[in-house]
Design a protein around this motif. Sequence first.
Motif, PDB file in Angstrom:
ATOM      1  N   TYR A   1       2.010   2.667  -0.075  1.00 51.87           N
ATOM      2  CA  TYR A   1       1.266   1.576   0.539  1.00 51.87           C
ATOM      3  C   TYR A   1       1.578   0.286  -0.215  1.00 51.87           C
TER       4      TYR A   1
ATOM      5  N   ASN B   1       0.749  -3.713  -0.606  1.00 48.90           N
ATOM      6  CA  ASN B   1      -0.203  -4.795  -0.347  1.00 48.90           C
ATOM      7  C   ASN B   1       0.588  -6.102  -0.249  1.00 48.90           C
TER       8      ASN B   1
ATOM      9  N   VAL C   1      -0.601  -2.739   3.607  1.00 48.61           N
ATOM     10  CA  VAL C   1      -2.011  -3.065   3.398  1.00 48.61           C
ATOM     11  C   VAL C   1      -2.055  -4.590   3.283  1.00 48.61           C
TER      12      VAL C   1
ATOM     13  N   PRO D   1      -2.815  -9.674   0.084  1.00 49.04           N
ATOM     14  CA  PRO D   1      -2.943  -9.471  -1.365  1.00 49.04           C
ATOM     15  C   PRO D   1      -3.981 -10.406  -1.980  1.00 49.04           C
TER      16      PRO D   1
ATOM     17  N   LYS E   1      -9.300  -8.599  -5.605  1.00 47.44           N
ATOM     18  CA  LYS E   1      -9.371  -7.232  -5.098  1.00 47.44           C
ATOM     19  C   LYS E   1      -8.583  -6.277  -5.991  1.00 47.44           C
TER      20      LYS E   1
ATOM     21  N   ASP F   1      -5.628   2.073  -3.975  1.00 47.16           N
ATOM     22  CA  ASP F   1      -5.635   1.906  -2.526  1.00 47.16           C
ATOM     23  C   ASP F   1      -4.258   1.519  -2.006  1.00 47.16           C
ATOM     24  N   TYR F   2      -3.422   1.004  -2.877  1.00 50.50           N
ATOM     25  CA  TYR F   2      -2.027   0.706  -2.560  1.00 50.50           C
ATOM     26  C   TYR F   2      -1.221   0.847  -3.838  1.00 50.50           C
TER      27      TYR F   2
ATOM     28  N   ILE G   1       1.892  -4.304  -5.049  1.00 52.69           N
ATOM     29  CA  ILE G   1       1.238  -5.533  -4.601  1.00 52.69           C
ATOM     30  C   ILE G   1       2.197  -6.697  -4.738  1.00 52.69           C
TER      31      ILE G   1
END
Length: 348
Positions: A27, A29, A58, A61, A65, A76-77, A80
């Motif tokens: 994933y 971001n 996702v 960015p 977060k 979650d990812y 980034i």
Amino acid sequence: MKLLKIFFSFVFVSFFINSNANAETVYVNGYGGTTWENITKAYLEPLKAKTGLNVELVPDPSLAKLEAMVGAGKCDYHVIELEGATYMLAVEKNLLQEINYDIVDPNNVVADNHKKKFGYEFVAFSEIIAYRNDQFPNGGPTNMAEFWDVEKFPGKRTMHDRVVGSLEFALEADGVAPSDVYKVLSSAGGVDRAFKKLDELKPHIVKFWSSGAEPIQMIADGEVSTAIAWNGRLQAMANEGVDVRYTFQDGNLDTGIYSIPASCSKESADSIALYLNAWTTPEWAVEWAKLMPYPPFTGGVAEQLDADYAKLLPTTPENVAIQHQTDWTFWHANYEALNERWKEWTLE
């Protein structure tokens, strides 16, 4: 010893790239729209065909977060996209993990200055002036002073809701050469001078955009006559038949940085490396540059492009000479305070 190290790294990467055993999803971001569509065409589709690796977006960015995610021990990812100031802050806050370039770039096709300890500079891009050609039969604004000149070049404007770049643009509009903007910003009164110049244009700005698709849509709809927007999206817009013109004069040359959150498990390291390594694959890099003039730093890409098209890259010597390059040392020291002032100014 170094040659052996490179050899075994190459064997390691080749094993993964030529196997379809790994079907894990990575994933990322990052930013969506045309950019992600072209990432999918140039990199993700051939990567999946060779390795079975799935890569999903996702969106949006955010350093805040990222900090919350790492603090909670979540992933979650896996990758980034960061800009320079947020990258530096993320490093200071211990939010990122070190990148293993023996795996990501085993053949050293990317120059070392683009391979930071905790971040890989994967593309270059510019924010530049654009205008609807049909609204300016005698030609539109060709520099920041003219972008600010609403009498000679009438119509509504849009700019990025971002302090980085906006202060530099304001100083360029006030007569400062691109090469001198950070000297002026760092001097007494330099920041106030930039905000004072922004005050002049503010009544003519219909929106400070946050998504790269917004200025493109506003230009296409005729909501604005001229805009500050990303060069790749502008060229994609021109490719679709919209009569838009743009110039790199007084633009902001910048780089995108990929980093790995500190909270992500080492078990995902191989899959993450596969995605980052894809950006060093020469034939995929050339295809990406053809689709989107955000050149990667894989050596030899520009030489494989049509000469006229290569002139559209923000990194040609001619285009570099007329832009300012983001000074992330300045922004690292001043970002948080100036970003807060920017937020307050936009709400006034």
